[in-house]
Motif scaffolding. Structure first.
Motif, PDB file in Angstrom:
ATOM      1  N   LEU A 282       0.843  -1.209   0.000  1.00 35.71           N
ATOM      2  CA  LEU A 282       0.000   0.000   0.000  1.00 35.71           C
ATOM      3  C   LEU A 282       0.870   1.248   0.000  1.00 35.71           C
ATOM      4  O   LEU A 282       0.625   2.190  -0.755  1.00 35.71           O
ATOM      5  CB  LEU A 282      -0.875   0.023   1.251  1.00 35.71           C
ATOM      6  N   LEU A 283       1.905   1.230   0.839  1.00 41.82           N
ATOM      7  CA  LEU A 283       2.808   2.381   0.928  1.00 41.82           C
ATOM      8  C   LEU A 283       3.490   2.655  -0.402  1.00 41.82           C
ATOM      9  O   LEU A 283       3.572   3.801  -0.846  1.00 41.82           O
ATOM     10  CB  LEU A 283       3.878   2.117   1.988  1.00 41.82           C
ATOM     11  N   SER A 284       3.944   1.562  -1.051  1.00 42.28           N
ATOM     12  CA  SER A 284       4.671   1.811  -2.293  1.00 42.28           C
ATOM     13  C   SER A 284       3.702   2.276  -3.379  1.00 42.28           C
ATOM     14  O   SER A 284       4.040   3.135  -4.198  1.00 42.28           O
ATOM     15  CB  SER A 284       5.512   0.583  -2.679  1.00 42.28           C
ATOM     16  N   ILE A 285       2.474   1.773  -3.371  1.00 42.77           N
ATOM     17  CA  ILE A 285       1.478   2.246  -4.347  1.00 42.77           C
ATOM     18  C   ILE A 285       1.141   3.722  -4.101  1.00 42.77           C
ATOM     19  O   ILE A 285       1.055   4.521  -5.039  1.00 42.77           O
ATOM     20  CB  ILE A 285       0.209   1.367  -4.294  1.00 42.77           C
ATOM     21  N   LEU A 286       0.994   4.074  -2.822  1.00 39.50           N
ATOM     22  CA  LEU A 286       0.688   5.475  -2.503  1.00 39.50           C
ATOM     23  C   LEU A 286       1.831   6.393  -2.943  1.00 39.50           C
ATOM     24  O   LEU A 286       1.600   7.477  -3.484  1.00 39.50           O
ATOM     25  CB  LEU A 286       0.459   5.639  -0.998  1.00 39.50           C
ATOM     26  N   THR A 287       3.067   5.927  -2.729  1.00 34.42           N
ATOM     27  CA  THR A 287       4.221   6.728  -3.149  1.00 34.42           C
ATOM     28  C   THR A 287       4.194   6.939  -4.663  1.00 34.42           C
ATOM     29  O   THR A 287       4.427   8.040  -5.165  1.00 34.42           O
ATOM     30  CB  THR A 287       5.536   6.002  -2.762  1.00 34.42           C
ATOM     31  N   LYS A 288       3.875   5.845  -5.386  1.00 33.66           N
ATOM     32  CA  LYS A 288       3.816   5.923  -6.849  1.00 33.66           C
ATOM     33  C   LYS A 288       2.739   6.935  -7.274  1.00 33.66           C
ATOM     34  O   LYS A 288       2.946   7.776  -8.138  1.00 33.66           O
ATOM     35  CB  LYS A 288       3.456   4.532  -7.388  1.00 33.66           C
ATOM     36  N   ARG A 289       1.592   6.844  -6.610  1.00 35.15           N
ATOM     37  CA  ARG A 289       0.475   7.732  -6.953  1.00 35.15           C
ATOM     38  C   ARG A 289       0.853   9.188  -6.706  1.00 35.15           C
ATOM     39  O   ARG A 289       0.569  10.065  -7.517  1.00 35.15           O
ATOM     40  CB  ARG A 289      -0.762   7.351  -6.134  1.00 35.15           C
ATOM     41  N   MET A 290       1.520   9.440  -5.595  1.00 34.29           N
ATOM     42  CA  MET A 290       1.917  10.812  -5.260  1.00 34.29           C
ATOM     43  C   MET A 290       2.944  11.337  -6.270  1.00 34.29           C
ATOM     44  O   MET A 290       2.924  12.507  -6.620  1.00 34.29           O
ATOM     45  CB  MET A 290       2.496  10.886  -3.834  1.00 34.29           C
ATOM     46  N   ARG A 291       3.816  10.438  -6.743  1.00 34.53           N
ATOM     47  CA  ARG A 291       4.830  10.879  -7.714  1.00 34.53           C
ATOM     48  C   ARG A 291       4.143  11.350  -8.995  1.00 34.53           C
ATOM     49  O   ARG A 291       4.447  12.407  -9.537  1.00 34.53           O
ATOM     50  CB  ARG A 291       5.802   9.725  -8.004  1.00 34.53           C
ATOM     51  N   GLU A 344      -3.928  15.323   0.168  1.00 34.80           N
ATOM     52  CA  GLU A 344      -2.461  15.271   0.146  1.00 34.80           C
ATOM     53  C   GLU A 344      -1.922  15.599  -1.262  1.00 34.80           C
ATOM     54  O   GLU A 344      -0.931  16.308  -1.403  1.00 34.80           O
ATOM     55  CB  GLU A 344      -1.980  13.892   0.630  1.00 34.80           C
ATOM     56  N   SER A 345      -2.616  15.100  -2.306  1.00 31.79           N
ATOM     57  CA  SER A 345      -2.195  15.426  -3.674  1.00 31.79           C
ATOM     58  C   SER A 345      -2.225  16.927  -3.894  1.00 31.79           C
ATOM     59  O   SER A 345      -1.284  17.516  -4.445  1.00 31.79           O
ATOM     60  CB  SER A 345      -3.135  14.782  -4.699  1.00 31.79           C
ATOM     61  N   ILE A 346      -3.327  17.545  -3.470  1.00 31.41           N
ATOM     62  CA  ILE A 346      -3.475  18.995  -3.646  1.00 31.41           C
ATOM     63  C   ILE A 346      -2.353  19.723  -2.902  1.00 31.41           C
ATOM     64  O   ILE A 346      -1.728  20.642  -3.426  1.00 31.41           O
ATOM     65  CB  ILE A 346      -4.860  19.453  -3.093  1.00 31.41           C
ATOM     66  N   ARG A 347      -2.079  19.268  -1.686  1.00 35.64           N
ATOM     67  CA  ARG A 347      -1.030  19.913  -0.894  1.00 35.64           C
ATOM     68  C   ARG A 347       0.323  19.841  -1.633  1.00 35.64           C
ATOM     69  O   ARG A 347       1.029  20.828  -1.748  1.00 35.64           O
ATOM     70  CB  ARG A 347      -0.915  19.231   0.470  1.00 35.64           C
ATOM     71  N   GLN A 348       0.592  18.651  -2.180  1.00 38.24           N
ATOM     72  CA  GLN A 348       1.878  18.485  -2.872  1.00 38.24           C
ATOM     73  C   GLN A 348       1.927  19.312  -4.157  1.00 38.24           C
ATOM     74  O   GLN A 348       2.964  19.852  -4.529  1.00 38.24           O
ATOM     75  CB  GLN A 348       2.117  16.998  -3.164  1.00 38.24           C
ATOM     76  N   GLN A 349       0.792  19.387  -4.878  1.00 35.99           N
ATOM     77  CA  GLN A 349       0.790  20.164  -6.130  1.00 35.99           C
ATOM     78  C   GLN A 349       0.959  21.652  -5.843  1.00 35.99           C
ATOM     79  O   GLN A 349       1.634  22.371  -6.591  1.00 35.99           O
ATOM     80  CB  GLN A 349      -0.505  19.903  -6.914  1.00 35.99           C
ATOM     81  N   ILE A 350       0.367  22.116  -4.743  1.00 37.41           N
ATOM     82  CA  ILE A 350       0.534  23.542  -4.394  1.00 37.41           C
ATOM     83  C   ILE A 350       1.987  23.820  -4.052  1.00 37.41           C
ATOM     84  O   ILE A 350       2.551  24.863  -4.406  1.00 37.41           O
ATOM     85  CB  ILE A 350      -0.421  23.924  -3.235  1.00 37.41           C
ATOM     86  N   GLU A 351       2.612  22.837  -3.394  1.00 36.33           N
ATOM     87  CA  GLU A 351       4.036  22.966  -3.056  1.00 36.33           C
ATOM     88  C   GLU A 351       4.863  23.171  -4.338  1.00 36.33           C
ATOM     89  O   GLU A 351       5.727  24.037  -4.392  1.00 36.33           O
ATOM     90  CB  GLU A 351       4.463  21.667  -2.370  1.00 36.33           C
TER      91      GLU A 351
END
Ligand code: PEP
Ligand code: MN
Length: 355
Positions: A282-291, A344-351
């Motif tokens: 799950l963690l590695s899939i989430l990391t992939k999704r965030m990337r 979390e996606s939105i937070r990262q994209q704003i970053e």
């Protein structure tokens, strides 16, 4: 925290440790009758409120100090230990003077740091060395609950336990006080060695909820139960809807299933291994999704697109919920997960946008 056992001499440590007795001590006769019946049912600790914190003035506020000799008589005649609630220094000194074995802080006391501090200092001055049980504050504030525990601990008290009695809400629906089980679960995670009691009487507020709440507490590995029991509940001067007779109490205690704690079988070890592996996936899939989400963020930045695309978000949410439903995963669980992922996606994209 370095805590010591809350068990009193000769007390049976078997789960659940049961504390039972009336909401309030009303008369010597009511106290003695209830205590004798409970003792015959094997209850080892008798509870009775001597000073009652009432929401509004004018109600029955407890018999006060005159009731303390009744509790001493319970000790002498039944051999049970006795406990009561204390909310200020006078209560502590009076209770200690009358050999009360167990003291607890009520929900309206643990919510107030001044009151907790006063009680903590009085406990130290009086040299009380019995168990002190701290109820959760009326509001679900775990820091306030832990703060109350720390105040008592900092005055040198080491025999500390906690009581989960539920949390106040504006609308009283099924429960008188919402159980919000995750709060005591988190408390137990933060202070693993603290004994945890459940008070199904004040959570449920109704007799018929006592049994299911006791069962749930046992399934969550609680150490003990504190249950209101009265010889004639319908005539009780306080909390009559939630009190049960010693007979009913004994019936419930015999009925609940207490599963044993630490028997980790081979099977469970293997299943836990699988869970660990799946969590890693799950963690590695989430990391992939965030990337990928960050790559999209980069694209949006280069094309001057706003980060939040509401239509796309609604489509994702609806689609994932439909898919989850097909395999029996509930909509509210799914939306909680996807809302968190999206946030979390939105937070990262704003970053990325602000880089
Ligand atoms: C009680 O135990 O009788 C009592 C007053 O409870 P609480 O502090 O949980 O309201
Ligand atoms: Mn009560």
């Amino acid at each position: 925290m370095e805590l010591q056992s809350i068990l009193l001499p000769a007390m049976n440590a078997q789960r659940p440790i049961v504390i039972a007795g009336p909401c309030s001590a009303e008369t010597e006769k009511q106290v003695m009758t209830t205590a004798c019946d409970l003792s015959k049912k094997g209850v080892q600790v008798f509870r009775a409120g001597i000073w009652k914190p009432r929401t509004k003035p004018g109600g029955f506020e407890g018999v006060g100090t005159v009731g303390l000799p009744w509790l001493q008589r319970v000790k002498q005649e039944t051999g049970m230990y006795v406990g009561t609630e204390v909310a200020n220094k006078k209560h502590v000194f009076e209770a200690v003077k009358h050999d009360i074995d167990v003291l607890w802080l009520g929900a309206r006391t643990s919510v107030n740091p001044f009151a907790v501090q006063e009680v903590a200092e009085a406990l130290k001055i009086s040299g009380f060395d019995g168990p002190v049980l701290i109820k959760n504050p009326v509001n679900p504030d775990i820091e306030l609950w832990i703060g109350a525990i720390e105040r008592i601990y900092n005055e040198g008290i080491r025999r500390i336990g906690v009581i989960h009695r539920g949390f106040s809400t504006y609308d009283k629906k099924l429960y008188r006080n919402m159980p919000s089980w995750h709060v005591p679960i988190e408390l137990k995670r933060r202070i693993p060695n603290i004994p945890l009691f459940c008070d199904p009487s004040h959570i449920g507020g109704k007799r018929e909820l006592i049994a299911p709440l006791c069962q749930q507490a046992m399934d969550l590995n609680y150490d003990g139960l504190i249950i209101e029991s009265h010889c004639t509940p319908d005539e009780a001067w306080s909390d009559k809807e939630q009190q049960i007779t010693p007979d009913v109490l004994s019936y419930i205690l015999n009925m609940i299933v207490v599963r044993e704690t630490n028997q980790t079988t081979e099977n469970l070890v293997q299943l836990r291994q699988q869970i660990d592996e799946i969590d890693a996936e799950l963690l590695s899939i989430l990391t992939k999704r965030m990337r990928i989400s960050r790559e999209i963020g980069q694209y949006k930045k280069e094309h001057s697109m706003p980060v939040l695309q509401t239509a796309r978000y609604s489509e994702i949410l609806a689609n994932r919920i439909t898919e989850a439903d097909k395999i029996g995963i509930g909509a509210s669980f799914m939306s909680t997960i996807f809302e968190a992922i999206h946030e979390e996606s939105i937070r990262q994209q704003i970053e990325i946008l602000n880089k």
